[in-house]
Write an enzyme that holds these catalytic residues in place. Structure first.
Site, short mmCIF file in Angstrom:
data_model
loop_
_atom_site.label_atom_id
_atom_site.label_comp_id
_atom_site.label_asym_id
_atom_site.label_seq_id
_atom_site.Cartn_x
_atom_site.Cartn_y
_atom_site.Cartn_z
N GLY A 230 -26.68 86.54 138.66
CA GLY A 230 -27.52 86.44 140.00
C GLY A 230 -28.39 85.07 139.12
O GLY A 230 -29.26 84.75 139.96
N GLU A 271 -25.53 92.32 136.00
CA GLU A 271 -24.10 91.75 135.13
C GLU A 271 -24.35 90.30 135.88
O GLU A 271 -23.21 89.58 136.04
CB GLU A 271 -22.33 92.24 135.98
CG GLU A 271 -22.94 91.90 137.77
CD GLU A 271 -21.32 92.58 138.88
OE1 GLU A 271 -20.55 93.51 138.30
OE2 GLU A 271 -21.53 92.02 139.76
N GLY A 273 -24.26 86.67 134.07
CA GLY A 273 -23.17 85.66 133.07
C GLY A 273 -24.25 84.38 132.77
O GLY A 273 -24.72 84.34 131.85
N ARG A 309 -19.50 71.70 137.90
CA ARG A 309 -20.78 72.05 138.84
C ARG A 309 -21.10 70.54 139.39
O ARG A 309 -22.23 70.73 139.57
CB ARG A 309 -21.77 73.10 137.76
CG ARG A 309 -21.08 74.17 137.19
CD ARG A 309 -22.84 75.02 136.26
NE ARG A 309 -23.19 75.56 137.23
CZ ARG A 309 -23.98 74.87 137.96
NH1 ARG A 309 -24.98 73.88 137.29
NH2 ARG A 309 -25.39 75.39 138.67
N TYR A 313 -21.43 71.01 143.14
CA TYR A 313 -21.37 71.51 143.78
C TYR A 313 -23.35 70.44 143.88
O TYR A 313 -24.01 70.60 144.20
CB TYR A 313 -22.78 73.02 143.40
CG TYR A 313 -21.08 73.82 142.94
CD1 TYR A 313 -20.63 74.32 143.76
CD2 TYR A 313 -21.77 74.31 141.48
CE1 TYR A 313 -20.12 75.32 143.05
CE2 TYR A 313 -20.72 75.71 141.16
CZ TYR A 313 -19.75 75.87 142.17
OH TYR A 313 -19.05 77.04 141.83
N CYS A 338 -9.74 59.74 138.81
CA CYS A 338 -10.26 59.15 140.11
C CYS A 338 -10.72 59.83 141.11
O CYS A 338 -9.61 60.15 142.10
CB CYS A 338 -8.69 58.48 140.13
SG CYS A 338 -7.54 57.34 138.79
N GLU A 339 -11.69 59.70 140.56
CA GLU A 339 -12.61 60.60 142.17
C GLU A 339 -14.15 60.30 141.28
O GLU A 339 -14.75 60.30 140.44
CB GLU A 339 -12.54 62.31 141.35
CG GLU A 339 -11.77 62.81 142.42
CD GLU A 339 -11.26 63.04 143.44
OE1 GLU A 339 -11.73 62.81 144.18
OE2 GLU A 339 -9.72 63.66 144.58
C1 LIG Z 1 -19.96 85.34 138.94
C2 LIG Z 1 -20.65 86.61 139.41
C3 LIG Z 1 -21.10 87.27 138.30
C4 LIG Z 1 -21.60 86.88 137.91
O1 LIG Z 1 -22.72 85.73 138.35
P1 LIG Z 1 -23.58 85.03 137.61
O2 LIG Z 1 -24.74 84.35 138.40
O3 LIG Z 1 -23.42 84.17 136.36
O4 LIG Z 1 -24.82 85.75 136.92
C5 LIG Z 1 -21.51 88.26 138.34
N1 LIG Z 1 -20.91 89.35 139.47
C6 LIG Z 1 -20.20 89.14 139.84
C7 LIG Z 1 -19.10 90.41 140.87
C8 LIG Z 1 -20.42 87.84 140.17
O5 LIG Z 1 -19.06 87.45 140.92
#
Ligand SMILES: *Cc1c(COP(=O)(O)O)cnc(C)c1O
Length: 420
Positions: A230, A271, A273, A309, A313, A338-339
């Site tokens: 996050g 964690e 991403g 995205r 969103y 077609c959206e």
């Molecule tokens: C999606 C997710 C992440 C990564 O989220 P980011 O916004 O990309 O950092 C990490 N942990 C869990 C459990 C997730 O579902």
């Protein structure tokens, strides 16, 4: 964001030749930028013994990218059988993988336990009974609901489907212990694309408080806390980047204080991403049509299959036109689905775009290609890696119609019901 600018400065002089060689559309990822971000993350948290990033595979599940993550010393955060498989194929297993599933099936549990296992992060107290064999090391995902501790920055994830409630938490560990678990971790994931670093500091504070409480109640010790992903990235030019240095310094101070009080401290896992790869990718696409009706539409050769995205969103992705500057006109940039939400930008000021111009859509390195879908039979584009040595490598080909039709080849299977 300096790293991103650095990518742009290196990419744009050679982009026309990359387009000529590979043709559009494609995502291209910047190895140097990913490495710099990863090394900066490791450096920022070097004051916490055992700090480790578990790259959230779902953000960019490409084996070549996962090799880079592995070389940075990262583990992998997985939530599906496919992600577990990719992680193990990348040569990471056992405690290098965190498996954080939701609505977990027996198939998920079996895959989690196979091939050297992983760190199992249970999403509900009822799963203690359902896991086929309680592993030695177990973790729970905590959902604090209306917050009970610390300051008010963390909201109330009462409507989120994830995790174990505050009232269930002690029992969850007690039951796991009774089932044979002897090593413990605590996880939460409360943020999404959060640019306020204090949010993550408060998350760490909350988990350390929970660890102290559960440990004293149950006489157990925690090996790690995992504050989830996050971490945000600046999608808009006016966004300030996340202050990772201050975040790390304040979390390190919390760990030092914990250690002073308890004579040990758990490890810290994150964690991320998006933070790891988001800014280090762009979607390159060519303008193929210009349409003047009630609005001006710039039609490009990529669509939502490459990047969901904005349509899903309303997310902002900055767009540049190769070799052109300025805000000459306000347009919608569209794909061909077609959206009507198949738009990369709505009423966006851009330089005047002509057919054939190359556009690059920023910050597509996370939750970009991976989220694409095949509605309308649109294939997903290829992925390229812009390597630190200047070479450009194909790391995933574009989908073909054969790929899309592959599930139409199957064995005849007819069930006769009723009278036959
Ligand atoms: C999606 C997710 C992440 C990564 O989220 P980011 O916004 O990309 O950092 C990490 N942990 C869990 C459990 C997730 O579902």
């Amino acid at each position: 964001m300096p790293i991103q600018k650095n990518f742009e400065d290196r990419l744009t002089p050679v982009l026309a030749s990359i387009v000529e060689h590979y043709d559009t559309p494609f995502h291209i990822y910047d190895e140097e930028g990913i490495r710099e971000t990863g090394e900066a993350l490791n450096q920022a948290f070097s004051g916490i013994a055992g700090f480790r990033e578990f790259f959230a595979v779902k953000a960019l599940p490409n084996p070549r990218i996962m090799q880079i993550m592995k070389s940075l010393g990262f583990g992998f955060d997985c939530s599906s059988v496919a992600e577990l498989t990719l992680s193990r194929q990348a040569g990471v297993a056992g405690e290098g993988i965190m498996f954080t599933s939701n609505n977990t099936s027996q198939t998920d549990f079996q895959a989690a336990a196979a091939d050297g296992g992983c760190v199992l992060n249970l999403d509900d107290i009822s799963l203690v009974e359902k896991v086929p064999r309680m592993p030695e090391l177990i973790c729970f995902r905590y959902n604090p609901g209306a917050r009970r501790t610390g300051n008010s920055i963390i909201g109330a994830p009462l409507e989120a489907k994830y995790g174990v409630t505050h009232d269930q938490l002690l029992d969850a560990y007690r039951l796991a212990k009774a089932k044979g678990a002897s090593r413990f971790g605590l996880h939460t994931m409360l943020a999404s694309n959060e640019l306020n670093y204090s949010y993550m500091v408060e998350t760490a504070r909350m988990l350390l408080e929970m660890v102290a409480w559960i440990s004293s109640e149950l006489g157990i010790r925690f090996e790690f806390i995992n504050i989830g992903g996050g971490l945000g990235i600046p999608y808009k030019p006016e966004d300030a980047p996340l202050d990772i240095g201050s975040m790390a310094a304040e979390i390190t101070a919390l760990f030092d204080a914990f250690k002073a009080q308890h004579a040990y401290a758990p490890k810290l896992f994150v964690e991320s991403g998006r933070y790891m790869t988001g800014p280090h990718g762009v979607l390159v696409t060519r303008a193929i049509n210009r349409k003047e009706i009630y609005r001006t539409y710039v039609g490009v050769d990529a669509c939502m299959s490459a990047l969901m995205r904005p349509g899903m969103y309303g997310a902002y992705h900055h767009i540049s036109v190769l070799g052109k500057q300025g805000n000459d006109e306000t347009v919608d940039v569209t794909g061909s689905l077609c959206e009507n939400n198949d738009k990369f930008a709505i009423q966006r000021p851009l330089p005047r775009v002509a057919d054939g111009d190359i556009l690059y859509i920023h910050d597509t390195g996370a939750h970009g290609h991976a989220m694409g879908f095949n509605y309308n039979g649109k294939p997903r584009p290829k992925e390229l890696l812009f390597r630190a040595d200047g070479r450009v490598e194909l790391i995933r080909r574009e989908e073909t119609l054969d790929d899309l039709f592959a599930t139409l080849t199957y064995e005849d299977d007819v069930l006769v019901t009723g009278k036959a």
